[in-house]
Structure formats: C-alpha cells, structure tokens
Design a protein around this motif. Structure first.
Motif, short mmCIF file in Angstrom:
data_model
loop_
_atom_site.label_atom_id
_atom_site.label_comp_id
_atom_site.label_asym_id
_atom_site.label_seq_id
_atom_site.Cartn_x
_atom_site.Cartn_y
_atom_site.Cartn_z
N THR A 21 55.10 40.78 44.18
CA THR A 21 54.90 40.33 42.78
C THR A 21 56.32 40.60 41.87
O THR A 21 57.40 40.61 41.82
N ARG A 56 47.83 35.99 46.01
CA ARG A 56 48.26 37.07 46.12
C ARG A 56 48.16 38.60 45.40
O ARG A 56 47.13 38.27 44.65
N ASN A 67 47.24 41.53 42.84
CA ASN A 67 46.94 41.48 41.21
C ASN A 67 46.74 39.54 41.22
O ASN A 67 46.69 39.70 39.91
N GLU A 123 48.13 37.31 40.83
CA GLU A 123 49.25 36.80 40.05
C GLU A 123 49.95 36.03 40.96
O GLU A 123 49.52 35.48 41.94
#
Length: 236
Positions: free
Chosen positions: A82, A106, A108, A110
């Motif tokens: 992240t 990834r 979240n 992202e």
C-alpha cells in the motif's frame, strides 16, 4: 539515484531478514547482519520493516533497499502493498524502496501505478518493482515508470509457483527489452548462480537465504542427519 545505481552496478545486495518468531527477528540483530554484509563487500542491503530499517541505517553507510511485508487476508500482495507502507519505509530512511509490481489485486483496491505516482509526487526516492513475469516487468517500467526491476517474485505467484530455479530466462528477457536496470533476486543459492545471473544481464543481484537465512540453513543441515530424519518422520 545515479550515485546509488553506480555503486550497485555489478555488485551484491544482501537481504537481511528473519522469519517472525525467530530469535534473529530483532532490529539489533538485523542491523548486525547488515553491518557484517557491508564489512565483507556488499554494495546494498534489502531490509524489511520501518523498525529494522531505522536500526540498520544507524549502523551502515551503504544504501538500504527498504520493503515492508504486510500480510492481509484480502490479498496475496504483501511486499510494500500500500501507499501507507511505502511512506513508512521512506520515512524510516530507505534509500530505495521495493514494491510488489505484479498484476495481483492489492489491499484496499489500491493500484500499483497509483502508488508509484503518489510516491513520485512527494518523495525523491528510487522505486524498484518486484515482479514475477515479463509482462509485469515491462508494464512496471513503461507504464508505472519505476527505476529498477527485480525478479523477486518469480516462483512465488500462482502462475509461476512451478518454477524452482533462479529466474534466468526472465532476467535475460527483461535485460534485453527494458531500458532500466534489472536485478536478479530469488533462489540464488551458490556463487555460480550469481555468476550466471550477471552473464544473463543482471545489473546487480540480491541474495538472502543462502547468506542470512540461518533458521532455514540449520533446518536443512539437521534434515540431513540421522537424528533429523527421525524428527521429520515423527512430525508427519
């Protein structure tokens, strides 16, 4: 960055890490391993976590390639997954940071390209992409705009897990087709592997387990003993 790359060209970067729960997994011990690597000719160090990076930076002068392994249930990506992880290791003093550059989802939601872009906006820190396949490497270089590629994750993703030898073919393809430095990392177990990596076009090499993987090395040698064989059978 140019100074770092000049110093890394043709050299050995030592990955100083210890598995969670190992007696070696202490910042002061990781720093001692790093200092030992520096004293014996390493040109750089690959170090995991802000705490360990801070400890190492206080003991060595050679560049630190920082990563932050963060394991979450929602994603297979764990090497600096992240933007927050990237910012933490930059703040800790990393001279270069490595980020998982594979195509896997990834945490979240992202995106790799966005993380690279955001780091570029606020920090003057070279970025290495740890990749597993040729296409990932080319996209990391040409689309995301990273500074360095590394074969770190070849053999460790669902589509490459069948690979057990160093990623020499991937290395050769990336070195031939990419305009940025390519580092060979992963399963380099012998000096002959290192020599071959440079013959295949490596800019530098990273060696970890064969040098600093003491837990695994002890297990390997114990497994070769008669007593170790008994222990393995009893554990089944």
């Amino acid at each position: 960055m140019n100074t770092i790359l000049t110093n890394w060209r043709g050299g050995l970067i030592v990955s100083c890490q210890a598995a969670p729960g190992s007696p070696l997994a202490k910042p002061e011990i990781i720093a001692a391993l790093a200092e030992t690597a520096e004293q014996n000719g390493a040109v750089g160090l690959r170090i995991d976590s802000p705490e360990n990076i801070c400890a190492v930076k206080g003991r060595v002068k050679i560049p630190v390639l920082g990563i932050y392994k963060v394991v979450v249930d929602s994603s297979d990506v764990y090497i600096t997954p992240t933007l927050d992880a990237a910012e933490q290791i930059i703040k800790a003093g990393s001279d270069v940071i490595a980020i998982d550059g594979t195509d896997r989802p990834r945490p979240n939601g992202e995106k790799f390209k966005d993380i690279v872009s955001r780091v570029r906006e606020t920090h003057d820190c070279p970025i290495m992409a740890d990749i597993a396949e040729f296409g990932e490497g080319m996209r990391a270089a040409e689309v995301a705009g990273v500074d360095i590629l590394s074969t770190t994750l070849s053999g460790y993703t669902s589509t490459t897990k069948h690979l057990t030898a160093p990623a020499f073919d991937l290395l050769k393809a990336l070195a031939k087709n990419s305009s940025i430095p390519v580092v060979c990392e992963g399963r380099l177990r012998h000096p002959d592997d290192v020599k071959r990596a440079f013959d295949c076009g490596a800019f530098a090499v990273v060696v970890g387990g064969a040098i600093t993987g003491i837990d695994q090395l002890v297990q390997l040698f114990v497994g070769a003993t008669p007593r170790g064989s008994v222990l393995v059978e009893s554990a089944k």
